[in-house]
Write a protein that holds these residues in place. Sequence first.
Motif, PDB file in Angstrom:
ATOM      1  N   LEU A  10       0.882  -1.171   0.000  1.00  0.00           N
ATOM      2  CA  LEU A  10       0.000   0.000   0.000  1.00  0.00           C
ATOM      3  C   LEU A  10       0.916   1.217   0.000  1.00  0.00           C
ATOM      4  N   ASP A  11       0.977   1.939  -1.120  1.00  0.00           N
ATOM      5  CA  ASP A  11       1.940   3.025  -1.265  1.00  0.00           C
ATOM      6  C   ASP A  11       1.687   4.162  -0.282  1.00  0.00           C
ATOM      7  N   ALA A  12       0.428   4.549  -0.135  1.00  0.00           N
ATOM      8  CA  ALA A  12       0.106   5.640   0.788  1.00  0.00           C
ATOM      9  C   ALA A  12      -1.346   5.507   1.236  1.00  0.00           C
ATOM     10  N   PHE A  13      -1.580   5.828   2.512  1.00  0.00           N
ATOM     11  CA  PHE A  13      -2.924   5.777   3.101  1.00  0.00           C
ATOM     12  C   PHE A  13      -3.039   6.967   4.037  1.00  0.00           C
ATOM     13  N   ALA A  14      -4.115   7.741   3.873  1.00  0.00           N
ATOM     14  CA  ALA A  14      -4.288   8.915   4.724  1.00  0.00           C
ATOM     15  C   ALA A  14      -5.762   9.249   4.880  1.00  0.00           C
ATOM     16  N   HIS A  15      -6.070   9.913   5.976  1.00  0.00           N
ATOM     17  CA  HIS A  15      -7.400  10.476   6.174  1.00  0.00           C
ATOM     18  C   HIS A  15      -7.280  11.954   5.858  1.00  0.00           C
ATOM     19  N   ASP A  16      -7.923  12.379   4.775  1.00  0.00           N
ATOM     20  CA  ASP A  16      -7.919  13.787   4.390  1.00  0.00           C
ATOM     21  C   ASP A  16      -8.978  14.483   5.234  1.00  0.00           C
ATOM     22  N   THR A  17      -8.545  15.168   6.263  1.00  0.00           N
ATOM     23  CA  THR A  17      -9.489  15.800   7.179  1.00  0.00           C
ATOM     24  C   THR A  17     -10.219  16.970   6.525  1.00  0.00           C
ATOM     25  N   ARG A  18      -9.640  17.516   5.479  1.00  0.00           N
ATOM     26  CA  ARG A  18     -10.283  18.622   4.773  1.00  0.00           C
ATOM     27  C   ARG A  18     -11.554  18.156   4.066  1.00  0.00           C
ATOM     28  N   THR A  19     -11.485  16.968   3.434  1.00  0.00           N
ATOM     29  CA  THR A  19     -12.636  16.435   2.704  1.00  0.00           C
ATOM     30  C   THR A  19     -13.325  15.301   3.463  1.00  0.00           C
ATOM     31  N   LEU A  24      -6.261   6.331  -0.598  1.00  0.00           N
ATOM     32  CA  LEU A  24      -5.262   5.296  -0.832  1.00  0.00           C
ATOM     33  C   LEU A  24      -4.604   5.645  -2.153  1.00  0.00           C
ATOM     34  N   ALA A  25      -3.302   5.876  -2.123  1.00  0.00           N
ATOM     35  CA  ALA A  25      -2.599   6.308  -3.332  1.00  0.00           C
ATOM     36  C   ALA A  25      -1.617   5.253  -3.801  1.00  0.00           C
ATOM     37  N   MET A  26      -1.471   5.188  -5.126  1.00  0.00           N
ATOM     38  CA  MET A  26      -0.457   4.345  -5.757  1.00  0.00           C
ATOM     39  C   MET A  26       0.337   5.241  -6.700  1.00  0.00           C
ATOM     40  N   TYR A  27       1.598   4.903  -6.901  1.00  0.00           N
ATOM     41  CA  TYR A  27       2.494   5.756  -7.679  1.00  0.00           C
ATOM     42  C   TYR A  27       3.027   5.047  -8.915  1.00  0.00           C
ATOM     43  N   GLU A  28       3.181   5.841  -9.978  1.00  0.00           N
ATOM     44  CA  GLU A  28       3.776   5.335 -11.215  1.00  0.00           C
ATOM     45  C   GLU A  28       4.653   6.425 -11.804  1.00  0.00           C
ATOM     46  N   LYS A  29       5.950   6.120 -11.933  1.00  0.00           N
ATOM     47  CA  LYS A  29       6.890   7.081 -12.511  1.00  0.00           C
ATOM     48  C   LYS A  29       7.239   6.758 -13.956  1.00  0.00           C
ATOM     49  N   ARG A  30       6.956   5.541 -14.388  1.00  0.00           N
ATOM     50  CA  ARG A  30       7.301   5.157 -15.754  1.00  0.00           C
ATOM     51  C   ARG A  30       6.338   5.790 -16.759  1.00  0.00           C
ATOM     52  N   PRO A  31       6.813   6.029 -17.988  1.00  0.00           N
ATOM     53  CA  PRO A  31       5.900   6.506 -19.034  1.00  0.00           C
ATOM     54  C   PRO A  31       4.886   5.429 -19.382  1.00  0.00           C
ATOM     55  N   TRP A  32       3.723   5.853 -19.852  1.00  0.00           N
ATOM     56  CA  TRP A  32       2.679   4.939 -20.301  1.00  0.00           C
ATOM     57  C   TRP A  32       2.861   4.755 -21.804  1.00  0.00           C
ATOM     58  N   ILE A  33       3.303   3.556 -22.200  1.00  0.00           N
ATOM     59  CA  ILE A  33       3.582   3.326 -23.618  1.00  0.00           C
ATOM     60  C   ILE A  33       2.807   2.131 -24.162  1.00  0.00           C
ATOM     61  N   GLY A  34       1.669   1.844 -23.540  1.00  0.00           N
ATOM     62  CA  GLY A  34       0.794   0.796 -24.044  1.00  0.00           C
ATOM     63  C   GLY A  34       1.239  -0.613 -23.745  1.00  0.00           C
ATOM     64  N   GLU A  35       2.154  -0.781 -22.806  1.00  0.00           N
ATOM     65  CA  GLU A  35       2.621  -2.125 -22.459  1.00  0.00           C
ATOM     66  C   GLU A  35       1.562  -2.867 -21.644  1.00  0.00           C
TER      67      GLU A  35
END
Length: 121
Positions: A10-19, A24-35
């Motif tokens: 689980l990349d990130a988990f938080a309670h956004d008290t503002r909203t 739950l967040a996931m991260y991708e740094k690679r380019p999207w090239i249809g693989e």
Amino acid sequence: MNGLENPGVLDAFAHDTRTDQLVLAMYEKRPWIGEDAQLLQLQEKLNAYLSFILDGEMLEAFPQFEGKPVVIQLRTVHEPDEKGSDLIRRVREQLAFQKITFEVIQITEEEGCGPGCGCAK
């Protein structure tokens, strides 16, 4: 190691008290090239997140968040290509039935997963 390449984390988990939402967040740094492999990794990561949410693990670990709306975020450095965008559209439609929001947020390389992440390797 975080990111789409590691569906068991689980990349990130938080309670956004503002909203008052659970994020739950996931991260991708690679380019999207249809693989197909990258799209499969996104599906696997989503399935792991959904299992955490829908199978009760999240509320078991964090009972204080019961009843809070849930948002899953794909935080990506590069804009998804056509294949990725099509998958994301279908995911959004399916998650809406579960009252879960799916967002794509474009980030900079520096924002990444945080200190010591390793997903840029």
